[in-house]
Design an enzyme around this catalytic site. Structure first.
Site, PDB file in Angstrom:
ATOM      1  CD  GLN A   5      -0.975  -0.510   3.715  1.00 17.98           C
ATOM      2  OE1 GLN A   5      -2.184  -0.615   3.631  1.00 17.98           O
ATOM      3  NE2 GLN A   5      -0.323  -0.805   4.828  1.00 17.98           N
TER       4      GLN A   5
ATOM      5  CG  ASP B 173      -9.039  -1.225  13.299  1.00 22.44           C
ATOM      6  OD1 ASP B 173      -9.975  -0.797  12.594  1.00 22.44           O
ATOM      7  OD2 ASP B 173      -8.191  -0.478  13.830  1.00 22.44           O
TER       8      ASP B 173
END
Length: 521
Positions: free
Chosen positions: A247, A381
């Site tokens: 990312q 999460d």
């Protein structure tokens, strides 16, 4: 007519041209991968973006190959000019797309596919011209096998180097410019090899020099270009920017009263803002941690899947009875930044440096398949399901594995996007959790940076609202906690499908719902 075959082995000119095929193939694939990566970073849905970019690129290569038939004379000169054009357009493609996204966001798609078409056509012209130049001295059967061998070898080399070496070490902009320089080097090579055939040698030499200078200047200015574009895109000053194999990590900062403070973005998507992250993380962690404690025993073993920023761990460590926290984060750059950068360590109160915390940098899906540990509480999460690689972490297969890792009285909680904006997506997660036999208890909280945000508790026993919370919380209270489980009519449950690995309906539903918000803006 007979074709003359050189029995003594390939001549230097042939070797040079075959080496250029390797470089040309490598450069072309880099430009294609860079366009696909940027499209997935900035537009989401990596499968869709890579599919459309690759399809457009291959179509354009076919067009370029067809057009090569119209080049009849001065083939070395045409090859040289095309190399310079590929070097300029392909080499600057990532920088141009970064700038367009920041300054002309409405034109990003048009520029993306326009550049992909142009680069694809130019690359499609290259190989046929090389083959026609080589045909002067190489038999057809040897010509085709040699050219295709070097073409595919170049593609293999780049397909491995791009995610593992080039992007992590150089970033997309420098990678594009580096391979632009390699294309330009091939042009210089052709200039020297065919210097006696070129009618305008001096003009070609000047063009080569100008292209090399322009790309070299771009390499030197790459950091400035990235910062300039990202400062505009993110509005606030970029203080940390890092591209990893997984990312693009960006941290911005805006100082002053009422400002956002530090903000974390992954692939352009906001993950938290310092001014209100306490709302998100208190709502994520304490309803399950406090509920488990209400059963008479404090949670001893806790796992956090995702959440490499360590802020959820900060909230978990407010329970002194916790003996161990296992943090499973795919990207080691995340846990490194949030355990070493002073300003980020301050945000999570040094949670990742606690001796109770054990960090594992691996894929959470694979980790659940291999670990034998069980946990009292699991905090899930992950980023929102913007693509299929993240979407697999919201499937019934994943929740089935999660069920196996929960203790008999354990709780898991999953951050689950906005039940107001992405209502169907939210309830798809609830349906998917229930499909593996777990009880799903949904709730929501208002986080100004995100709006109305949703969470779902997964457990084998009915959930009970806790009667005690840790001291020092800024958002949750015993009085306000029950209201989080009340859903107004515009967020009430709707019928949904189960999200499976085989269909990943959640990804398409999520894109459709959030896409409406993007269009309305």
């Amino acid at each position: 007519m007979t074709v003359r075959v050189d029995k003594a082995g390939p001549r230097p000119v042939e070797v040079a041209l075959l080496a250029s095929v390797f470089i040309v193939s490598a450069c072309g694939l880099v430009y294609e991968l860079a366009a696909g990566a940027l499209a997935s970073y900035l537009l989401g849905d990596s499968v869709l973006q890579f599919s459309t970019v690759i399809g457009t690129y291959l179509f354009a290569m076919g067009v370029g190959s067809y057009l090569s038939r119209f080049f009849e004379r001065q083939l070395p000169a045409h090859f040289l000019r095309i190399e310079l054009l590929v070097a300029l357009v392909g080499g600057t493609l990532p920088a141009l797309l970064f700038i367009a996204n920041a300054w002309l966001p409405g034109s990003f798609r048009l520029l993306l596919y326009g550049l992909v078409l142009l680069v694809g056509m130019l690359v499609g012209l290259e190989i046929p011209l090389v083959m026609r130049i080589l045909k002067r001295n190489v038999a057809l059967k040897d010509l085709v096998s040699q050219v295709l061998t070097f073409d595919y070898l170049g593609a293999l080399a780049v397909s491995l180097a791009f995610p593992l070496l080039l992007v992590p070490q150089l970033g997309l902009i420098r990678t594009g410019l580096l391979f632009g320089l390699m294309n330009a080097a091939v042009a210089v090579w052709a200039l020297w090899l065919y210097r006696h055939e070129l009618r305008q040698f001096q003009a070609h030499a000047l063009a080569c020099g100008a292209t090399l200078l322009a790309l070299a200047a771009g390499m030197l200015a790459a950091d400035f270009i990235t910062t300039w574009a990202e400062d505009k895109l993110y509005q606030d000053r970029v203080v940390i920017a890092e591209t990893t194999p997984y990312q693009r990590i960006v941290v911005t900062h805006s100082a002053g009263e009422g400002k956002a403070g530090y903000r974390l973005f992954l692939n352009g998507n906001l993950q938290f803002a310092q001014r209100d992250e306490y709302r998100y993380h208190e709502a994520l962690v304490h309803p399950v941690m406090a509920a488990f404690s209400a059963s008479g025993a404090a949670p001893k073993k806790v796992a956090v899947l995702g959440g490499g920023d360590g802020v959820a761990v900060r909230e978990i460590l407010k329970y002194p009875g916790v003996e161990s926290v296992t943090l499973v984060e795919l990207d080691p750059a995340m846990t490194r930044l949030f355990s070493q950068q002073p300003e980020l360590v301050k945000l999570n109160a040094g949670a990742l440096l606690s001796p109770k915390v054990h960090v594992i940098n691996t894929d959470a899906f694979n980790w659940l398949q291999t670990t034998t540990d069980t946990f009292d509480v699991v905090i899930v999460d992950f980023p929102d399901p913007t693509n299929f690689s993240i979407g697999k972490l919201y499937t019934n297969s994943f929740y089935g594995l999660l069920d196996q890792r929960l203790s008999a009285s354990g709780y898991a909680v999953i951050q689950t996007t906005s039940p107001l904006v992405a209502r169907k997506s939210f309830w798809t997660v609830a349906t998917t959790i229930e499909s593996v036999g777990l009880t799903a208890t949904p709730y929501h909280a208002h986080v100004p940076s995100f709006g109305e945000w949703g969470y779902i508790i997964a457990s084998r026993r009915p959930y009970r609202v806790p009667t005690a919370l840790p001291d020092g919380l800024r958002f949750l209270s015993l009085h306000s906690l029950p209201a989080l489980f009340d859903f107004p009519l515009d967020m009430a449950r709707v019928p949904t499908e189960v999200n499976r690995l085989s269909n990943q309906v959640l990804v398409t539903t999520y894109e459709a719902e959030w896409g409406k918000v993007a269009v309305s803006r």
